[in-house]
Design a protein around this motif. Structure first.
Motif, short mmCIF file in Angstrom:
data_model
loop_
_atom_site.label_atom_id
_atom_site.label_comp_id
_atom_site.label_asym_id
_atom_site.label_seq_id
_atom_site.Cartn_x
_atom_site.Cartn_y
_atom_site.Cartn_z
N ASP A 29 0.93 -0.91 -0.41
CA ASP A 29 -0.15 0.23 -0.36
C ASP A 29 0.58 1.02 0.22
O ASP A 29 0.54 2.43 -0.72
CB ASP A 29 -0.93 0.29 1.17
CG ASP A 29 -2.12 -0.91 0.91
OD1 ASP A 29 -2.32 -1.68 0.01
OD2 ASP A 29 -3.05 -1.94 2.17
N ILE A 30 2.18 1.19 0.89
CA ILE A 30 2.44 2.12 0.13
C ILE A 30 3.40 2.57 -0.60
O ILE A 30 3.65 3.77 -1.70
CB ILE A 30 4.16 1.82 1.50
CG1 ILE A 30 3.93 2.23 3.33
CG2 ILE A 30 4.86 3.47 1.57
CD1 ILE A 30 4.29 2.06 4.42
N GLU A 31 3.46 1.74 -1.59
CA GLU A 31 4.61 1.33 -2.70
C GLU A 31 3.58 2.01 -3.85
O GLU A 31 4.03 3.20 -4.72
CB GLU A 31 4.91 -0.04 -2.88
CG GLU A 31 5.84 0.07 -4.63
CD GLU A 31 6.05 -1.34 -4.64
OE1 GLU A 31 7.22 -1.55 -5.82
OE2 GLU A 31 5.90 -2.03 -3.85
N ASP A 32 2.21 1.76 -3.75
CA ASP A 32 1.28 1.85 -4.15
C ASP A 32 0.40 3.36 -4.68
O ASP A 32 0.12 4.20 -4.98
CB ASP A 32 0.09 1.17 -3.88
CG ASP A 32 -0.02 -0.51 -5.28
OD1 ASP A 32 1.50 -0.14 -5.88
OD2 ASP A 32 -0.45 -1.31 -4.70
N GLY A 33 0.83 4.47 -3.34
CA GLY A 33 0.81 5.47 -2.43
C GLY A 33 -0.30 5.79 -1.87
O GLY A 33 -0.95 6.74 -1.68
N VAL A 34 -1.52 4.74 -1.43
CA VAL A 34 -2.63 4.70 -1.00
C VAL A 34 -2.46 4.53 0.56
O VAL A 34 -3.46 5.19 1.19
CB VAL A 34 -2.95 3.99 -1.50
CG1 VAL A 34 -3.81 3.62 -2.87
CG2 VAL A 34 -3.16 2.36 -1.48
N SER A 35 -0.76 4.22 0.90
CA SER A 35 -1.17 4.64 2.67
C SER A 35 -0.12 4.67 3.45
O SER A 35 0.83 4.71 3.09
CB SER A 35 -1.45 3.04 3.50
OG SER A 35 -1.84 2.77 4.68
N LEU A 36 -0.22 6.29 3.21
CA LEU A 36 1.44 6.93 2.91
C LEU A 36 1.30 7.68 4.46
O LEU A 36 2.03 8.40 5.66
CB LEU A 36 1.28 7.66 2.97
CG LEU A 36 1.91 7.43 0.96
CD1 LEU A 36 1.02 8.58 -0.13
CD2 LEU A 36 2.95 6.37 0.84
N ARG A 48 7.08 -9.35 -2.93
CA ARG A 48 7.56 -9.76 -1.19
C ARG A 48 8.03 -8.42 -0.17
O ARG A 48 8.38 -7.71 -0.69
CB ARG A 48 8.17 -11.37 -1.47
CG ARG A 48 7.79 -11.89 -2.23
CD ARG A 48 8.89 -13.04 -1.61
NE ARG A 48 10.17 -13.11 -2.30
CZ ARG A 48 10.86 -13.22 -2.53
NH1 ARG A 48 10.20 -13.66 -3.64
NH2 ARG A 48 11.88 -13.20 -2.59
N LYS A 49 7.32 -8.34 1.08
CA LYS A 49 7.70 -8.34 1.44
C LYS A 49 9.72 -7.53 2.31
O LYS A 49 10.39 -6.77 2.02
CB LYS A 49 8.01 -7.88 3.12
CG LYS A 49 6.19 -8.19 3.67
CD LYS A 49 5.77 -8.47 4.60
CE LYS A 49 4.31 -8.26 5.14
NZ LYS A 49 3.80 -8.17 6.30
N ASP A 50 10.86 -8.59 1.54
CA ASP A 50 11.53 -8.66 1.58
C ASP A 50 11.91 -7.77 0.63
O ASP A 50 13.17 -6.95 0.72
CB ASP A 50 12.07 -10.13 1.87
CG ASP A 50 11.71 -11.07 0.45
OD1 ASP A 50 10.97 -10.59 0.07
OD2 ASP A 50 12.98 -11.93 0.37
N GLU A 51 11.21 -8.04 -0.68
CA GLU A 51 11.70 -7.41 -1.88
C GLU A 51 11.74 -5.83 -1.61
O GLU A 51 11.76 -4.92 -2.66
CB GLU A 51 11.40 -7.69 -2.63
CG GLU A 51 11.69 -9.24 -3.52
CD GLU A 51 10.86 -10.17 -4.88
OE1 GLU A 51 9.91 -9.54 -4.60
OE2 GLU A 51 10.96 -11.19 -4.94
N PHE A 52 10.52 -5.17 -1.37
CA PHE A 52 9.70 -4.11 -0.87
C PHE A 52 11.03 -3.71 -0.64
O PHE A 52 12.27 -1.83 -0.39
CB PHE A 52 9.02 -4.07 -0.19
CG PHE A 52 8.25 -2.33 0.25
CD1 PHE A 52 7.67 -1.94 -1.17
CD2 PHE A 52 8.49 -2.30 1.44
CE1 PHE A 52 7.68 -0.40 -0.42
CE2 PHE A 52 7.94 -0.96 2.04
CZ PHE A 52 7.50 -0.37 0.78
#
Length: 676
Positions: free
Chosen positions: A481-488, A656-660
């Motif tokens: 969600d952070i990467e998509d910009g919808v939960s910052l 995946r979380k580790d990739e993020f």
């Protein structure tokens, strides 16, 4: 005059009264409004105006002019109401003929006649199971889709079909599933044969969750009776839609995928894309965008940037055109969240007392009841009926549980709430300065917001900061969600607090940032539980959702007893006081949280620059089965349809979380190298 005489007792009296009335109008003497109205009422009664209009209405009805008949039957009553209101509003006001004529004309111009549909033409809306229709000219059947015709029968209970058959010989039972199916078929047959001129059957083919919606099982039978071929699969969206949209957006389009899409119903849409050459994006000029958004005075909230990430067009409707949802006098989930936030804000000043003293549940309950009583006037809709009053009492219980959970979580550790509803920005009541984010144009974007709660732990001269954001829904912390910009919100809040406290001369380290759910999550159990087991299960359901720093000082501050940490965070501790091996990946380092704040600032800058470029595209966000269109208040104004040419949805990134976390580390290194 013959018509008048028919409605009066004496024709000569009418003639005399008309003559005198004419003389009355010719008088130059001023009269009161009440006298003017009284003489006109006498005149209308003496001339038999009511009788004449009723007779005219009957004649119109017999000739088939039903609308004109409805108008004629209302005229006399409306005129008399105008005269009565003038006499009531200004009984002693003296005026001349011209003045009264103007007031009377204005009153007559405001008369509105209510028109009902003529009796011979009417529209009846009903349900197939409960309504009976007769002598229908046209019949419209809507929603003729799978699951509605025939309706899916629910589980019949504990009895098997064989057991029902044995009991049916002795007692009367409710119809079983097979009988219900036969009854539905019979009612459908009666319904279809009721229309005499036109039969219109339709079903909704648009997707709700990405999958296709199929017609009823009887649809193919209709097509067979009409002699029409079965529908092409090109008219039905499939599960391949997300992949097709990603293929359309990719710069290098895979040829094998294109062949597959052409074989499976996408040939027409691919042809349109080939003819268009590209997909046109809705936009306004950068000059117009600068006039609308006024970036020189920008101080935006995180919620606004998240709205732009969810859908640029919805953002434009809300913040550009200032469209607002029509407010209804009813309770809503949004009201529930505002009430719970307000109650916890009111209780915030007393929370320290709860944590430092062994306050019992009765005292907390009394406080909640007093706070709810103070808010009753602001939420009158909750007192409108018994149902809403029940919701109001239920909210009190929810607030009680939430406050009790917060109290137990703080008492378990050494962190103490220090700031409530702490604002950053340049507005009134903001204690911290705005967070500034540089843009590529040289401008600086200033961010503002209000943080629900900031917990602080002082350890060896270091101030550890824990951010708590209250959520009334089921929001969970998600890296995607952070990467998509919808939960910052959480990364921005953490950056604003740490920078603000450092400006006060403190040595600050982030400890964690979390969401706390105000409404309890439903816990599934496989067997009956004791009261102690249920309480333990409820504590796990109220755990914080977010990210914590893997630091012994932080974890000890979260829970003095390591075994109690799993009731606060989804992290288990071993008996030796170390994090369980499988849960280490759930914790991050302080540097990773700093990288996250830096990455979030870059994401906000990217969204802001895209906004300034003039993009107002209809590009709604979708994550699995969730689509922002399902809950958007601008659905009617937008009319977005995925089946339209060029219509696309922005699907969530799957990583995946580790990739993020590896990605944001690389971004931080690149930014550091570019700055050096």
């Amino acid at each position: 005059m013959k018509e008048c005489a028919a409605g009066s007792a004496n024709e000569e009296a009418i003639l005399l009264y008309v003559e005198r009335l004419g003389q009355f109008w010719e008088m130059n003497n001023d009269q009161t409004a009440q006298e003017w109205c009284r003489h006109l009422q006498w005149f209308l009664e003496a001339t038999g105006a009511e009788y004449l209009l009723e007779k005219q209405a009957k004649r119109l009805r017999s000739d088939g002019f039903f609308l004109q008949e409805a108008q004629c039957s209302q005229i006399y009553t409306k005129v008399m109401q105008v005269l009565e209101r003038i006499a009531e509003m200004m009984p002693d006001t003296v005026m001349n003929v011209e003045g009264f004529h103007g007031i009377l004309s204005a009153g007559l111009m405001e008369i509105k006649l209510g028109m009902l549909p003529p009796a011979l033409d009417q529209v009846t809306v009903g349900d197939m199971d409960r309504s009976r229709f007769h002598n229908l000219k046209a019949l419209f059947i809507l929603g003729f889709g799978e699951g509605s015709f025939p309706k899916v029968t629910q589980d019949q209970g504990l009895l098997l079909e064989k057991e029902r058959g044995e009991l049916a010989a002795h007692i009367q039972l409710a119809p079983d599933g097979l009988r219900q199916l036969y009854d539905q078929q019979f009612r459908l047959y009666i319904l279809l044969s009721a229309a005499t001129e036109l039969l219109y059957v339709s079903y909704d083919a648009s997707p709700e969750k990405g999958e296709a919606k199929s017609p009823s099982l009887y649809w193919s039978r209709f097509l067979q009776i009409l002699g029409r071929p079965a529908e092409s699969s090109q008219d039905i969206l499939t599960q391949a839609e997300p992949e097709f949209q990603q293929w359309c957006e990719s710069e290098e389009k895979d040829a094998q995928l294109q062949k597959w899409f052409q074989r499976h119903g996408y040939s027409e849409r691919i042809s349109r894309l080939r003819e268009a050459g590209r997909l046109e994006e809705e936009s306004i000029s950068p000059e117009m965008a600068a006039k609308i958004w006024q970036p020189e005075s920008w101080e935006l909230s995180v919620t606004r940037m998240e709205q732009y990430a969810r859908c640029p067009y919805a953002h434009f409707l809300r913040y550009g055109l200032s469209l607002q949802e029509r407010k209804l006098f009813q309770a809503s989930f949004a009201d529930d969240g505002r009430i719970l936030h307000g109650i916890l804000e009111g209780a915030g000043l007393l929370l320290q007392q709860f944590y430092d003293k062994n306050t019992d549940a009765a005292t907390i309950q009394k406080l909640i009841e007093e706070l709810f009583k103070e808010n009753e006037a602001s939420y009158e809709q909750y007192q409108d009926n018994s149902r809403y009053r029940y919701y109001w009492r239920k909210l009190q219980k929810t607030a009680m549980r939430a406050l009790a959970s917060l109290k137990s979580q703080v008492e378990a550790g050494s962190f103490r709430p220090e700031y409530f509803e702490w604002g950053f920005g340049s507005g009134k009541g903001k204690s911290l300065p705005p967070m500034e984010i540089p843009l590529s144009s040289g401008q600086k974007l200033r961010m503002s917001g209000i943080i629900d709660r900031v917990d602080v732990l002082q350890e060896d001269g270091v101030t550890y900061v824990r951010i708590i954001d209250y959520k009334s829904g089921s929001t969970e912390f998600s890296e995607s969600d952070i990467e998509d910009g919808v939960s910052l919100q959480l990364p921005v809040y953490m950056e604003a607090v740490t920078e603000g406290l450092r400006a006060q001369g403190r040595t600050v380290k982030p400890a964690g940032m979390f969401y706390f759910h105000l409404t309890p999550q439903i816990q599934k159990v496989d067997k009956p539980m004791s009261e102690e087991e249920a309480e333990e299960k409820a504590k796990k359901g109220a755990r914080l959702s977010g990210v914590a720093v893997n630091d012994p000082a932080v974890l000890d501050g979260m829970a003095k007893d390591p075994q109690q940490l799993q009731n606060i965070l989804p992290v288990r501790m071993t008996k030796s006081g170390k994090v369980h091996g499988s849960d280490v990946s759930k914790l991050r380092t302080a540097q990773e949280l700093a990288n996250l704040s830096q990455y979030t600032a870059g994401k906000i800058a990217q969204l802001a620059e895209e906004e300034l470029s003039g993009c107002i595209r209809q590009y709604p966000y979708r994550k699995d089965s969730y689509s922002v269109c399902s809950y958007c208040v601008y659905r009617e104004a937008c009319s977005f349809d995925i089946r339209q040419e060029g219509a696309l949805e922005r699907w969530a990134v799957k990583r995946r979380k580790d990739e993020f976390w590896k990605q944001i580390q690389e971004v931080a290194l690149d930014d550091g190298n570019s700055q050096s």
